[in-house]
Design a protein around this motif. Structure first.
Motif, PDB file in Angstrom:
ATOM      1  N   SER A  37       8.214   2.580 -35.192  1.00  0.00           N
ATOM      2  CA  SER A  37       8.684   3.751 -34.256  1.00  0.00           C
ATOM      3  C   SER A  37       9.835   3.907 -34.066  1.00  0.00           C
ATOM      4  O   SER A  37      10.820   3.106 -34.288  1.00  0.00           O
ATOM      5  N   GLN A  38      10.043   5.046 -33.733  1.00  0.00           N
ATOM      6  CA  GLN A  38      11.415   5.385 -33.227  1.00  0.00           C
ATOM      7  C   GLN A  38      12.016   4.413 -32.114  1.00  0.00           C
ATOM      8  O   GLN A  38      13.336   3.940 -32.104  1.00  0.00           O
ATOM      9  N   GLU A  39      11.124   3.980 -31.079  1.00  0.00           N
ATOM     10  CA  GLU A  39      11.771   2.718 -30.286  1.00  0.00           C
ATOM     11  C   GLU A  39      12.159   1.474 -31.048  1.00  0.00           C
ATOM     12  O   GLU A  39      13.142   0.903 -30.758  1.00  0.00           O
ATOM     13  N   ALA A  79      10.688  16.866 -30.492  1.00  0.00           N
ATOM     14  CA  ALA A  79      10.174  16.929 -29.092  1.00  0.00           C
ATOM     15  C   ALA A  79       9.262  15.805 -28.771  1.00  0.00           C
ATOM     16  O   ALA A  79       8.342  15.483 -29.342  1.00  0.00           O
ATOM     17  N   GLY A  80       9.606  14.948 -27.824  1.00  0.00           N
ATOM     18  CA  GLY A  80       8.562  13.944 -27.098  1.00  0.00           C
ATOM     19  C   GLY A  80       8.833  12.565 -28.264  1.00  0.00           C
ATOM     20  O   GLY A  80       8.194  11.575 -27.605  1.00  0.00           O
ATOM     21  N   ARG A  87      18.817   8.937 -28.135  1.00  0.00           N
ATOM     22  CA  ARG A  87      18.522   7.509 -27.440  1.00  0.00           C
ATOM     23  C   ARG A  87      19.971   6.888 -27.221  1.00  0.00           C
ATOM     24  O   ARG A  87      20.172   6.354 -26.115  1.00  0.00           O
ATOM     25  N   ILE A  88      20.780   6.846 -28.171  1.00  0.00           N
ATOM     26  CA  ILE A  88      22.244   6.381 -28.155  1.00  0.00           C
ATOM     27  C   ILE A  88      22.985   7.061 -26.924  1.00  0.00           C
ATOM     28  O   ILE A  88      23.589   6.593 -25.928  1.00  0.00           O
ATOM     29  N   CYS A  89      22.962   8.453 -27.008  1.00  0.00           N
ATOM     30  CA  CYS A  89      23.449   9.486 -26.156  1.00  0.00           C
ATOM     31  C   CYS A  89      23.004   9.212 -24.680  1.00  0.00           C
ATOM     32  O   CYS A  89      23.954   8.802 -23.620  1.00  0.00           O
ATOM     33  N   GLU A  90      21.665   8.960 -24.547  1.00  0.00           N
ATOM     34  CA  GLU A  90      21.085   8.619 -23.297  1.00  0.00           C
ATOM     35  C   GLU A  90      21.504   7.353 -22.732  1.00  0.00           C
ATOM     36  O   GLU A  90      22.036   7.142 -21.595  1.00  0.00           O
TER      37      GLU A  90
END
Length: 114
Positions: A37-39, A79-80, A87-90
């Motif tokens: 997954s992206q996570e 999206a979503g 994720r890195i920016c966040e």
């Protein structure tokens, strides 16, 4: 990878090249037990990038692969389902805000006690 015989270039060089990589992910079928997954990708790669950035180091993620293999999806997501870059920016902005809050709390405690 074996270099073809009769190829151009320095004949004194090695004929066999070895290439290594840190991670390889499978994201074609979400029902697969090997699905990444992206996570998962973020936990494997993005968290180290964040840590390095806040320790003062430059960091780079190099995504290499065949056209259509998912490099852009991994880096940006959709999206979503955010990819590594969002994720890195966040994570960067969240850490900056956390530090600001700690500094603000520390300065207000100093003002009250001083």
């Amino acid at each position: 990878m074996k270099i073809p015989e009769g190829g151009t270039g320095d004949m004194g060089r090695e004929r066999i090249k070895t290439f290594t990589y840190d991670f390889s992910y499978f994201s074609a079928d979400a029902k697969s037990p090997n699905y990444a997954s992206q996570e998962m990708v973020f936990k494997d790669l993005g968290t180290d990038v964040l840590k390095s950035a806040f320790e003062g180091y430059n960091a780079c993620i190099f995504a290499y692969g065949q056209t259509g293999s998912g490099k852009s999806y991994t880096m940006m997501g959709n999206a979503g389902d955010s990819g590594l870059i969002p994720r890195i920016c966040e994570g960067l902005f969240n850490r900056i805000n956390e530090r600001k809050m700690r500094w603000s709390e520390a300065s207000s405690i100093t003002e009250v006690s001083g």
